[in-house]
Design a protein around this motif. Structure first.
Motif, PDB file in Angstrom:
ATOM      1  N   MET A   1       0.846  -1.198   0.000  1.00 38.33           N
ATOM      2  CA  MET A   1       0.000   0.000   0.000  1.00 38.33           C
ATOM      3  C   MET A   1       0.874   1.239   0.000  1.00 38.33           C
ATOM      4  SD  MET A   1      -2.770   1.106   2.932  1.00 38.33           S
ATOM      5  CE  MET A   1      -1.765   1.946   4.130  1.00 38.33           C
ATOM      6  N   THR A   2       0.665   2.134  -0.952  1.00 38.32           N
ATOM      7  CA  THR A   2       1.363   3.419  -0.877  1.00 38.32           C
ATOM      8  C   THR A   2       0.669   4.277   0.155  1.00 38.32           C
ATOM      9  OG1 THR A   2       0.027   4.389  -2.644  1.00 38.32           O
ATOM     10  CG2 THR A   2       2.053   3.265  -3.297  1.00 38.32           C
ATOM     11  N   SER A   3       1.440   5.040   0.866  1.00 32.48           N
ATOM     12  CA  SER A   3       0.910   5.719   2.043  1.00 32.48           C
ATOM     13  C   SER A   3      -0.121   6.779   1.720  1.00 32.48           C
ATOM     14  CB  SER A   3       2.053   6.332   2.849  1.00 32.48           C
ATOM     15  OG  SER A   3       2.752   7.275   2.079  1.00 32.48           O
ATOM     16  N   LEU A   4      -0.146   7.289   0.494  1.00 29.51           N
ATOM     17  CA  LEU A   4      -1.129   8.321   0.161  1.00 29.51           C
ATOM     18  C   LEU A   4      -2.209   7.793  -0.778  1.00 29.51           C
ATOM     19  CD1 LEU A   4       1.117  11.500  -0.125  1.00 29.51           C
ATOM     20  CD2 LEU A   4      -0.120  10.589   1.829  1.00 29.51           C
ATOM     21  N   LEU A   9      -6.009   4.086   2.739  1.00 31.28           N
ATOM     22  CA  LEU A   9      -5.935   4.772   4.034  1.00 31.28           C
ATOM     23  C   LEU A   9      -7.290   4.738   4.737  1.00 31.28           C
ATOM     24  CD1 LEU A   9      -3.774   7.881   3.050  1.00 31.28           C
ATOM     25  CD2 LEU A   9      -3.029   5.873   4.355  1.00 31.28           C
ATOM     26  N   VAL A  10      -8.353   4.925   3.971  1.00 36.39           N
ATOM     27  CA  VAL A  10      -9.698   4.870   4.553  1.00 36.39           C
ATOM     28  C   VAL A  10      -9.991   3.470   5.081  1.00 36.39           C
ATOM     29  CG1 VAL A  10     -12.165   4.981   4.014  1.00 36.39           C
ATOM     30  CG2 VAL A  10     -10.627   6.788   3.209  1.00 36.39           C
ATOM     31  N   HIS A  12      -7.849   1.274   6.156  1.00 33.55           N
ATOM     32  CA  HIS A  12      -7.077   1.107   7.389  1.00 33.55           C
ATOM     33  C   HIS A  12      -7.762   1.815   8.554  1.00 33.55           C
ATOM     34  CE1 HIS A  12      -4.137   2.592  10.354  1.00 33.55           C
ATOM     35  NE2 HIS A  12      -3.586   1.404  10.213  1.00 33.55           N
ATOM     36  N   ALA A  13      -8.243   3.033   8.288  1.00 33.00           N
ATOM     37  CA  ALA A  13      -8.896   3.813   9.346  1.00 33.00           C
ATOM     38  C   ALA A  13     -10.201   3.156   9.792  1.00 33.00           C
ATOM     39  CB  ALA A  13      -9.154   5.230   8.850  1.00 33.00           C
ATOM     40  N   LYS A  14     -10.929   2.586   8.844  1.00 28.30           N
ATOM     41  CA  LYS A  14     -12.176   1.880   9.184  1.00 28.30           C
ATOM     42  C   LYS A  14     -11.884   0.710  10.117  1.00 28.30           C
ATOM     43  CE  LYS A  14     -16.049  -0.653   7.085  1.00 28.30           C
ATOM     44  NZ  LYS A  14     -16.618  -1.158   5.816  1.00 28.30           N
ATOM     45  N   ASP A  15     -10.804  -0.019   9.828  1.00 27.40           N
ATOM     46  CA  ASP A  15     -10.415  -1.139  10.677  1.00 27.40           C
ATOM     47  C   ASP A  15      -9.995  -0.650  12.061  1.00 27.40           C
ATOM     48  OD1 ASP A  15      -9.649  -4.023  11.003  1.00 27.40           O
ATOM     49  OD2 ASP A  15      -7.664  -3.133  11.259  1.00 27.40           O
ATOM     50  N   SER A  16      -9.321   0.496  12.099  1.00 28.89           N
ATOM     51  CA  SER A  16      -8.851   1.045  13.369  1.00 28.89           C
ATOM     52  C   SER A  16     -10.018   1.404  14.282  1.00 28.89           C
ATOM     53  CB  SER A  16      -7.989   2.284  13.107  1.00 28.89           C
ATOM     54  OG  SER A  16      -7.571   2.866  14.327  1.00 28.89           O
ATOM     55  N   ILE A  17     -11.026   2.067  13.737  1.00 28.64           N
ATOM     56  CA  ILE A  17     -12.142   2.474  14.591  1.00 28.64           C
ATOM     57  C   ILE A  17     -12.972   1.269  15.013  1.00 28.64           C
ATOM     58  CG2 ILE A  17     -13.853   2.982  12.779  1.00 28.64           C
ATOM     59  CD1 ILE A  17     -14.585   5.501  14.393  1.00 28.64           C
ATOM     60  N   ALA A  18     -13.054   0.253  14.147  1.00 21.44           N
ATOM     61  CA  ALA A  18     -13.791  -0.956  14.509  1.00 21.44           C
ATOM     62  C   ALA A  18     -13.132  -1.669  15.683  1.00 21.44           C
ATOM     63  CB  ALA A  18     -13.887  -1.884  13.305  1.00 21.44           C
ATOM     64  N   LYS A  19     -11.790  -1.664  15.716  1.00 21.09           N
ATOM     65  CA  LYS A  19     -11.060  -2.306  16.812  1.00 21.09           C
ATOM     66  C   LYS A  19     -10.997  -1.431  18.058  1.00 21.09           C
ATOM     67  CE  LYS A  19      -7.939  -5.012  13.855  1.00 21.09           C
ATOM     68  NZ  LYS A  19      -6.521  -5.175  13.419  1.00 21.09           N
ATOM     69  N   GLY A  20     -10.957  -0.121  17.851  1.00 20.57           N
ATOM     70  CA  GLY A  20     -10.701   0.777  18.965  1.00 20.57           C
ATOM     71  C   GLY A  20     -11.906   1.270  19.714  1.00 20.57           C
ATOM     72  N   SER A  21     -13.052   1.380  19.041  1.00 18.81           N
ATOM     73  CA  SER A  21     -14.230   1.923  19.721  1.00 18.81           C
ATOM     74  C   SER A  21     -15.511   1.504  19.021  1.00 18.81           C
ATOM     75  CB  SER A  21     -14.159   3.455  19.783  1.00 18.81           C
ATOM     76  OG  SER A  21     -15.341   3.978  20.355  1.00 18.81           O
ATOM     77  N   ARG A  22     -16.225   0.572  19.628  1.00 16.32           N
ATOM     78  CA  ARG A  22     -17.509   0.167  19.055  1.00 16.32           C
ATOM     79  C   ARG A  22     -18.499   1.327  19.066  1.00 16.32           C
ATOM     80  NH1 ARG A  22     -16.424  -4.512  22.328  1.00 16.32           N
ATOM     81  NH2 ARG A  22     -15.898  -6.337  21.056  1.00 16.32           N
ATOM     82  N   SER A  23     -18.402   2.151  20.099  1.00 20.14           N
ATOM     83  CA  SER A  23     -19.342   3.277  20.206  1.00 20.14           C
ATOM     84  C   SER A  23     -19.141   4.265  19.062  1.00 20.14           C
ATOM     85  CB  SER A  23     -19.152   3.990  21.549  1.00 20.14           C
ATOM     86  OG  SER A  23     -19.452   3.134  22.624  1.00 20.14           O
ATOM     87  N   PRO A  91       0.042   4.427   7.882  1.00 22.04           N
ATOM     88  CA  PRO A  91      -1.283   4.819   7.396  1.00 22.04           C
ATOM     89  C   PRO A  91      -2.009   5.813   8.294  1.00 22.04           C
ATOM     90  CG  PRO A  91      -0.984   2.460   7.196  1.00 22.04           C
ATOM     91  CD  PRO A  91       0.190   2.962   7.956  1.00 22.04           C
ATOM     92  N   ALA A  92      -1.886   5.662   9.603  1.00 21.60           N
ATOM     93  CA  ALA A  92      -2.606   6.561  10.510  1.00 21.60           C
ATOM     94  C   ALA A  92      -2.134   7.998  10.345  1.00 21.60           C
ATOM     95  CB  ALA A  92      -2.430   6.110  11.955  1.00 21.60           C
ATOM     96  N   PHE A  93      -0.840   8.196  10.207  1.00 20.72           N
ATOM     97  CA  PHE A  93      -0.296   9.546  10.049  1.00 20.72           C
ATOM     98  C   PHE A  93      -0.569  10.084   8.645  1.00 20.72           C
ATOM     99  CE2 PHE A  93       2.154   7.846  13.591  1.00 20.72           C
ATOM    100  CZ  PHE A  93       2.049   8.891  14.501  1.00 20.72           C
ATOM    101  N   ASP A  94      -0.378   9.247   7.624  1.00 22.70           N
ATOM    102  CA  ASP A  94      -0.642   9.711   6.265  1.00 22.70           C
ATOM    103  C   ASP A  94      -2.116  10.047   6.081  1.00 22.70           C
ATOM    104  OD1 ASP A  94       1.999   9.535   5.460  1.00 22.70           O
ATOM    105  OD2 ASP A  94       1.799   7.453   4.815  1.00 22.70           O
ATOM    106  N   GLY A  95      -2.998   9.272   6.709  1.00 21.42           N
ATOM    107  CA  GLY A  95      -4.424   9.562   6.629  1.00 21.42           C
ATOM    108  C   GLY A  95      -4.765  10.886   7.275  1.00 21.42           C
ATOM    109  N   PHE A  96      -4.084  11.192   8.382  1.00 23.79           N
ATOM    110  CA  PHE A  96      -4.316  12.484   9.012  1.00 23.79           C
ATOM    111  C   PHE A  96      -3.891  13.619   8.087  1.00 23.79           C
ATOM    112  CE2 PHE A  96      -2.520  16.064  11.464  1.00 23.79           C
ATOM    113  CZ  PHE A  96      -3.707  16.571  11.947  1.00 23.79           C
ATOM    114  N   GLY A  97      -2.758  13.455   7.425  1.00 20.79           N
ATOM    115  CA  GLY A  97      -2.321  14.486   6.484  1.00 20.79           C
ATOM    116  C   GLY A  97      -3.347  14.726   5.396  1.00 20.79           C
ATOM    117  N   VAL A  98      -3.950  13.645   4.912  1.00 24.69           N
ATOM    118  CA  VAL A  98      -4.972  13.765   3.862  1.00 24.69           C
ATOM    119  C   VAL A  98      -6.185  14.544   4.365  1.00 24.69           C
ATOM    120  CG1 VAL A  98      -6.660  12.453   2.508  1.00 24.69           C
ATOM    121  CG2 VAL A  98      -4.272  11.715   2.574  1.00 24.69           C
TER     122      VAL A  98
END
Length: 312
Positions: A1-4, A9-10, A12-23, A91-98
């Motif tokens: 995956m290229t970082s941009l 990136l989306v 990856h972020a979707k997976d992050s929120i699913a793992k980090g906060s169900r609410s 991905p988390a940092f590159d996604g924030f930049g986007v």
């Protein structure tokens, strides 16, 4: 995956929120697609920074950190690179930049959040209630401002951003009340030292059984404050587009219930980690839909902490 690669990136972020906060994952589904993706990208960066600062994995398993300064330096440098459009490979940092570029998020809010991580890295403790609110702004209120901006709020609309700050404070106060025992195990305490002195609780001893009545009283103060800030944030949600308003009100109710449960459980609030069930979350989704179409109860900001107090 290229970082941009934005779709990657989306994802990856979707997976992050699913793992980090169900609410937050559930509430985010109520946004329109564009806002939802941007919320995920912002969340993934916040989650990554928080995990680095706290030694966690998607918000789970806080541990004592012995290289806090190095971790702070790393997340600060990676955020700086992402802000400048440099590919970091994370991905988390590159996604924030986007998302920061897409929504023109003012840099000060990212800096304010990182300043909160710096406080923890220094082993900081709040002396007063005002110190507590200042910390809550840094680690959550600033995120509320960034979320409001990606939902379309004008970065110069200070009144709405004050209410967005209030939602962040409500969430963080609920977190602190719920996580008192977990924080103590990681050698952290966010109860103001003035409160501990008021109840003659020695530093580092607030979880000891003899001080449980005092701890219950202090936790109630946190929960009552969370509820006041939640009420203020609900007024501010009226300025948002309808679907965003629905999502914010659902999140406010779900997280507000955490504070309300801690308060209701009293001395037993830390026997098990307080959470909201799937059924309770879904009930708030339905309730928030009706609330989004109506008018919230009036709630002024008199007596509430304000971003104007940052330098106080």
């Amino acid at each position: 995956m290229t970082s941009l690669d934005r779709p990657a990136l989306v994802a990856h972020a979707k997976d992050s929120i699913a793992k980090g906060s169900r609410s937050f994952a559930l509430a985010s589904r109520l946004f329109d697609r564009e806002t939802r993706e941007r919320a995920w990208l912002l969340y993934a960066w916040c989650r990554k920074c928080d995990d680095l600062a706290d030694g966690q994995d998607h918000g789970h398993g806080m541990s004592v950190i012995d290289d806090a300064a190095d971790r702070l330096s790393y997340l600060t440098g990676m955020t700086e690179a992402a802000w400048n459009g440099t590919e970091t490979g994370e991905p988390a940092f590159d996604g924030f930049g986007v998302v920061a570029r897409e929504c023109r998020i003012p840099r000060r809010y990212a800096d304010d959040l990182i300043a909160g991580f710096a406080l923890d890295a220094e082993g900081w403790r709040p002396r007063s209630e005002a110190d507590l609110y200042r910390y809550c702004y840094h680690v959550a209120g600033a995120v509320g401002c960034m979320m409001a901006i990606l939902m379309g709020v004008d970065p110069e609309d200070e009144a709405v951003l004050d209410r967005a700050t209030d939602l962040g404070l409500a969430f963080q106060l609920a977190n602190i009340a719920r996580d008192i025992a977990e924080d103590a195990a990681a050698d952290r305490c966010y109860l103001p030292m003035e409160w501990l002195a008021e109840f003659d609780v020695p530093p580092g001893r607030h979880m000891a059984p003899p001080f449980r009545p005092a701890l219950t009283t202090m936790a109630k103060r946190l929960c009552d404050a969370s509820e006041r800030y939640e009420a203020s944030a609900r007024v501010g949600a009226q300025a948002l587009p309808k679907r965003s308003r629905w999502a914010v009100l659902a999140a406010a109710g779900i997280y507000g219930d955490i504070a309300r449960k801690v308060r209701d459980l009293g001395a037993h609030a830390w026997d098990h980690r307080v959470h909201t069930s799937k059924r309770e979350k879904l009930l708030w989704v339905a309730r928030a839909r009706a609330q989004a179409a109506g008018t919230p109860e009036p709630a002024g900001r008199e007596g509430l902490w304000s971003r104007a107090d940052l330098d106080g």
